[in-house]
Design an enzyme around this catalytic site. Structure first.
Site, PDB file in Angstrom:
ATOM      1  N   GLY A  69       0.633  -1.289  -0.095  1.00  0.00           N
ATOM      2  CA  GLY A  69      -0.034  -0.029  -0.004  1.00  0.00           C
ATOM      3  C   GLY A  69       0.662   1.283   0.140  1.00  0.00           C
ATOM      4  O   GLY A  69       0.431   2.343  -0.619  1.00  0.00           O
ATOM      5  N   THR A  70       1.888   1.110   0.904  1.00  0.00           N
ATOM      6  CA  THR A  70       2.772   2.506   0.765  1.00  0.00           C
ATOM      7  C   THR A  70       3.259   2.950  -0.443  1.00  0.00           C
ATOM      8  O   THR A  70       3.314   3.904  -1.066  1.00  0.00           O
ATOM      9  CB  THR A  70       3.848   2.198   1.686  1.00  0.00           C
ATOM     10  N   ASN A 147      -7.533   4.354   8.972  1.00  0.00           N
ATOM     11  CA  ASN A 147      -6.743   2.967   9.615  1.00  0.00           C
ATOM     12  C   ASN A 147      -6.851   2.867  10.780  1.00  0.00           C
ATOM     13  O   ASN A 147      -6.602   1.757  11.592  1.00  0.00           O
ATOM     14  CB  ASN A 147      -5.358   2.921   8.971  1.00  0.00           C
ATOM     15  N   SER A 201      -3.747  -3.407  -0.541  1.00  0.00           N
ATOM     16  CA  SER A 201      -2.497  -4.448  -0.068  1.00  0.00           C
ATOM     17  C   SER A 201      -3.057  -5.821   0.179  1.00  0.00           C
ATOM     18  O   SER A 201      -3.957  -6.064   0.483  1.00  0.00           O
ATOM     19  CB  SER A 201      -2.064  -3.729   1.041  1.00  0.00           C
ATOM     20  N   HIS A 203      -1.635  -7.777   2.423  1.00  0.00           N
ATOM     21  CA  HIS A 203      -1.446  -8.556   3.964  1.00  0.00           C
ATOM     22  C   HIS A 203      -2.557  -7.953   4.977  1.00  0.00           C
ATOM     23  O   HIS A 203      -2.518  -8.426   6.096  1.00  0.00           O
ATOM     24  CB  HIS A 203      -0.139  -8.164   4.704  1.00  0.00           C
ATOM     25  N   CYS A 328       2.524   1.634  11.330  1.00  0.00           N
ATOM     26  CA  CYS A 328       3.385   2.391  10.896  1.00  0.00           C
ATOM     27  C   CYS A 328       4.121   3.538  11.697  1.00  0.00           C
ATOM     28  O   CYS A 328       5.006   4.109  11.698  1.00  0.00           O
ATOM     29  CB  CYS A 328       3.261   3.064   9.550  1.00  0.00           C
TER      30      CYS A 328
END
Length: 387
Positions: A69-70, A147, A201, A203, A328
């Site tokens: 995703g990043t 998130n 993403s 995961h 993060c």
């Protein structure tokens, strides 16, 4: 163990074990090779692209694979805007760090960064967003589900506003959506929402770490961030992560197959926990809204008088795993930028934890976890009072 940190990451689906082992030891060829091993390996990439495009109801050519995703967020923000055309980039004050830090870097290069505020429930101010649009705007980047607190942003309304603005003013504002926390959990119509770019993403939906993707609407041009061979149309060169790509395809198919069923199950889990906390735990608040404007997969709560980090480790000793916010940002010694954007009470900010559910959790687990949370909160408060 009761794992309640699924917004940070999820265990890999057991059904993928055979697939991944086969790719490691049998179909291990380089997808760019012309021989049979290479051709066999390339089939997994094509299959994954088909699985994802089918789930999103888009063209296979509109799926680009990334490392997660990043990278997808960075690619969307940096790759969609011509460096020669400095203009306005609109985002919100509580995006994921991969968006906020990227937008900040773009502002250092001459772009005008505008951050739309949110209300005390964590919902974007649409009136402010509308007023922020101007002829110099080149990109809008917004997350679908936050998130940390799980609020669902009005992505369709934003898309329609941008679409109408583009038509009325003959502009070409690109619309990017960070869907990492909603992909495979909450349905989103990318066409109806006029989305140009969308990050996701593996995961977060029981796939391998190090794999993600970007939906790129046909007609949207991207500038490569790295240069090399011709993989992924030359946009994302380098030998493909065949394990991750195959995994995200399988995970996507599994997540979307029973999406509504899983959603209803998780709604029950979240409501059971909130109900238990309300009946048995004093002096706590739910951060963010409760109801249809928040994802049932995420519950952020503050326990006044207790540090969230202390409660986290206390629960860990009971084999219950939660977090204090974004994975993060969890090691930073400062308050969550998401919660600070909503309110300024230090005690509430200090006592926040994030509980994130999964289709794999059971009602029995949730009731047990709720019981232990209340017990440990009371114990910690008792210790504090004695001091």
């Amino acid at each position: 163990m009761i794992y309640l940190d699924h917004s940070a990451t999820t265990p890999v689906d057991e059904a993928q074990k055979e697939l991944i082992l086969k790719l490691m030891y049998t179909d291990f060829g380089n997808p760019s090779s012309l021989h049979r091993l290479g051709v066999n390996s390339e089939k997994y990439i094509k299959k994954s692209r088909t699985q994802i495009s089918k789930a999103l109801n888009v063209n296979e050519k509109e799926i680009l694979f990334t490392s997660g995703g990043t990278e997808a967020n960075n690619f969307a923000i940096q790759g969609a805007v011509p460096k020669s055309k400095k203009g306005r980039i609109i985002t919100s004050v509580f995006e994921h760090p991969s968006v906020l830090n990227c937008v900040e870097e773009m502002s250092k290069k001459g772009f005008d960064a505008y951050y739309v505020k949110v209300n005390t429930e964590g919902i974007l101010d649409l009136d402010e967003f509308k007023s922020a649009l101007n002829p110099e705007t080149v990109l809008v980047t917004m997350m679908h589900v936050n998130n940390e607190i799980g609020t669902i942003q009005p992505i369709e309304e934003i898309g329609e506003i941008i679409h109408n603005y583009n038509r009325a003013n003959n502009t070409k504002i690109v619309y990017h959506v960070d869907a990492v926390q909603s992909f495979g959990k909450i349905r989103l119509d990318v066409k109806k929402s006029y989305i140009d770019l969308m990050s996701f993403s593996a995961h977060k939906i029981n796939g391998l770490k190090g794999s993600g993707g970007l939906y790129v609407r046909e007609g949207i041009s991207l500038i490569p961030l790295v240069y090399g061979g011709g993989q992924e149309k030359g946009l994302r060169p380098g030998t493909e992560n065949i394990y991750g790509i195959a995994s995200i395809g399988a995970a996507t198919e599994g997540a979307f197959k029973d999406l509504e069923k899983h959603l209803e199950h998780v709604k029950i889990l979240k409501s059971k926990m909130i109900e238990y906390l309300q009946e048995n735990c004093d002096d706590f608040e739910v951060n963010g809204s409760i109801g249809d404007r928040v994802s049932p997969y995420i519950l952020n709560v503050s326990f006044r008088g207790i540090k969230g980090e202390v409660l986290l480790h206390t629960l860990e000793m009971n084999s219950i795993y939660v977090s204090t916010g974004s994975a993060c940002s969890s090691k930073k010694k400062s308050y969550s930028h998401v919660l600070k954007a909503m309110f300024h009470e230090d005690e509430r900010l200090d006592g926040a934890i994030r509980i994130s559910f999964s289709k794999q959790n059971t009602v029995e687990e949730i009731l047990k976890a709720s019981e232990i949370i209340c017990k440990e909160v009371k114990a910690l408060r008792s210790i504090i009072k004695r001091r």
